[in-house]
Design a protein around this motif. Structure first.
Motif, short mmCIF file in Angstrom:
data_model
loop_
_atom_site.label_atom_id
_atom_site.label_comp_id
_atom_site.label_asym_id
_atom_site.label_seq_id
_atom_site.Cartn_x
_atom_site.Cartn_y
_atom_site.Cartn_z
N LYS A 232 1.97 -0.99 2.54
CA LYS A 232 1.06 -0.34 1.60
C LYS A 232 -0.28 -1.05 1.68
O LYS A 232 -0.40 -2.12 2.27
CB LYS A 232 1.64 -0.42 0.19
CG LYS A 232 2.97 0.30 0.03
CD LYS A 232 3.50 0.16 -1.38
CE LYS A 232 4.84 0.88 -1.53
NZ LYS A 232 5.40 0.73 -2.90
N ASP A 233 -1.29 -0.47 1.07
CA ASP A 233 -2.62 -1.07 1.11
C ASP A 233 -2.62 -2.51 0.62
O ASP A 233 -3.30 -3.37 1.17
CB ASP A 233 -3.61 -0.25 0.28
CG ASP A 233 -4.30 0.82 1.10
OD1 ASP A 233 -3.80 1.13 2.19
OD2 ASP A 233 -5.33 1.35 0.65
N GLU A 234 -1.84 -2.78 -0.44
CA GLU A 234 -1.85 -4.13 -1.01
C GLU A 234 -1.25 -5.17 -0.07
O GLU A 234 -1.49 -6.36 -0.20
CB GLU A 234 -1.12 -4.16 -2.36
CG GLU A 234 0.30 -3.62 -2.31
CD GLU A 234 0.37 -2.14 -2.71
OE1 GLU A 234 1.38 -1.76 -3.31
OE2 GLU A 234 -0.59 -1.40 -2.40
N ASP A 235 -0.43 -4.72 0.90
CA ASP A 235 0.17 -5.63 1.86
C ASP A 235 -0.66 -5.75 3.14
O ASP A 235 -0.49 -6.69 3.91
CB ASP A 235 1.57 -5.15 2.29
CG ASP A 235 2.51 -5.04 1.11
OD1 ASP A 235 2.44 -5.90 0.22
OD2 ASP A 235 3.30 -4.08 1.07
N TRP A 236 -1.53 -4.81 3.37
CA TRP A 236 -2.20 -4.65 4.67
C TRP A 236 -2.94 -5.91 5.12
O TRP A 236 -2.85 -6.33 6.26
CB TRP A 236 -3.18 -3.49 4.56
CG TRP A 236 -3.86 -3.12 5.84
CD1 TRP A 236 -5.06 -3.56 6.28
CD2 TRP A 236 -3.38 -2.21 6.84
NE1 TRP A 236 -5.37 -2.98 7.48
CE2 TRP A 236 -4.35 -2.15 7.84
CE3 TRP A 236 -2.23 -1.45 6.96
CZ2 TRP A 236 -4.21 -1.34 8.96
CZ3 TRP A 236 -2.09 -0.65 8.08
CH2 TRP A 236 -3.06 -0.61 9.06
N HIS B 107 -6.49 -13.41 4.72
CA HIS B 107 -7.22 -12.22 4.29
C HIS B 107 -8.56 -12.10 5.02
O HIS B 107 -8.91 -11.02 5.52
CB HIS B 107 -7.44 -12.29 2.78
CG HIS B 107 -8.09 -11.07 2.21
ND1 HIS B 107 -7.44 -9.87 2.08
CD2 HIS B 107 -9.36 -10.86 1.76
CE1 HIS B 107 -8.27 -8.97 1.56
NE2 HIS B 107 -9.43 -9.55 1.35
N SER C 172 -5.77 6.42 1.14
CA SER C 172 -5.84 4.98 1.36
C SER C 172 -7.26 4.56 1.72
O SER C 172 -7.85 5.09 2.66
CB SER C 172 -4.89 4.57 2.48
OG SER C 172 -5.26 3.32 3.03
#
Length: 347
Positions: free
Chosen positions: A334-338, A130, A287
């Motif tokens: 999706k944003d949560e995977d980005w 991350h 997003s």
């Protein structure tokens, strides 16, 4: 009675023999051996502990700062290798970018794991992925353009943007420094004098700069070409990591892209590229990640009145092609995977 004992003895001998045979010889599938990752201290750049970093979400784009500048001076290519090293340690070998796969295949510690799972990563690994991903997304347009120009300068490119000065007698002089002779009221007349720094003048101050009037892209190293491809896509244009570098910035997206080119990109690359086509026409984004990225670009002008009618036929064709490749590899991120990277698309 004796016959019965002999039969019983033979049965027991047969059972013991079968137990001694390998599982494969008994018609059973041997249990898969557990994958043992290489020791952390044998992997350059890998940290078994969470890096001492913090993310400032209030900046656009968000910025990550680490103790000791762990990530500060790394290029996009170096950051991509560092992030993907975390996946490669556990045997992920499905990199679609040929240069990444080639890099890890050359590492003595790397061994493919056919049973790779994202669940193998530790909590520290996930945090580090991350942090690195945020750093990759945090470069401003100014920083990216300086990185781009520096790569060309190191290969000897001359930018031909030295300041132009007009003297009192009407003579024009090209110089990085203001001439001592009297100037007209306009003085510096080049476009660079209006706030933009001269790249030629800037790089002449570097000891490593060797201007080459015969510069060509053929003189760029393989690593430089990879980096330029990564920078181009971050800036809102298109270039592959290994192919011919295209002239112009956004003009490179005016042509029809090929499926072969697109299949070399990660799902993160594809999502950003697809939405770049919309962003060029002023589309607003819900997003937060896309908002932060495009608002950092000077060419992006958000327009609440945007409609898809603004898209050109080439835009529509490219969007459809990109979406088809995204679907081929599991669907758009999706944003949560980005910033987490699903195991199927670590590149």
């Amino acid at each position: 009675m004796h016959r019965r004992r002999r039969l019983l003895g033979r049965a027991m001998l047969l059972a013991l023999t079968l137990l001694a045979l390998p599982a494969a010889a008994q018609g059973k599938k041997p249990p898969a051996s557990a994958y043992v990752p290489a020791p952390a201290d044998q992997i350059p750049g890998y940290s078994a502990k969470a890096m001492p970093c913090e993310i400032n979400q209030e900046l656009i784009p968000p910025r990550v700062t680490c103790e000791g500048d762990l990530l500060e001076d790394k290029s996009l290519r170096e950051l991509a290798i560092l992030r993907n090293t975390i996946f490669a340690r556990y045997g992920w070998s499905g990199f679609r970018k040929a240069w990444l796969l080639e890099h890890f295949q050359k590492q003595p510690w790397f061994k493919p794991n056919p049973n790779f799972s994202y669940k193998l990563l530790s909590d520290a690994d996930r945090k580090n992925v991350h942090f690195i991903a945020v750093r990759e997304q945090s470069f401003t347009e100014r920083e990216l353009r300086l990185m781009q120009d520096t790569l060309y300068a190191r290969a000897g490119k001359v930018f031909n943007d030295v300041y132009e000065w007009e003297l009192k007698d009407g003579t024009k002089v090209r110089s990085c420094e203001e001439p001592k002779q009297p100037l007209t009221e306009e003085g510096c007349t080049g476009s660079q004098c209006e706030g933009t720094e001269s790249r030629d003048c800037q790089f002449r101050q570097e000891k490593w700069y060797r201007p080459d009037p015969k510069f060509s892209e053929d003189k760029l190293s393989a690593e430089a070409r990879i980096e330029l491809g990564l920078i181009s896509r971050a800036l809102g244009s298109f270039a592959s990591d290994t192919g011919k570098l295209e002239k112009g910035s956004q003009a490179s997206l005016d042509r029809i892209l090929s499926v072969q080119e697109l299949r070399q990109l990660s799902l993160r690359d594809l999502r950003l590229l697809r939405n770049t086509l919309y962003a060029r026409r002023g589309r607003p984004f819900k997003s937060k990640i896309l908002q932060a990225h495009f608002k950092a670009m000077s060419w992006y002008h958000e327009d609440a009145a945007y409609t898809d009618a603004r898209l050109t036929e080439n835009d529509k064709r490219n969007i459809a092609l990109i979406r088809s490749v995204e679907d081929e590899f599991g669907g758009p991120l999706k944003d949560e995977d980005w910033l987490i990277d699903p195991a199927t698309d670590a590149a």
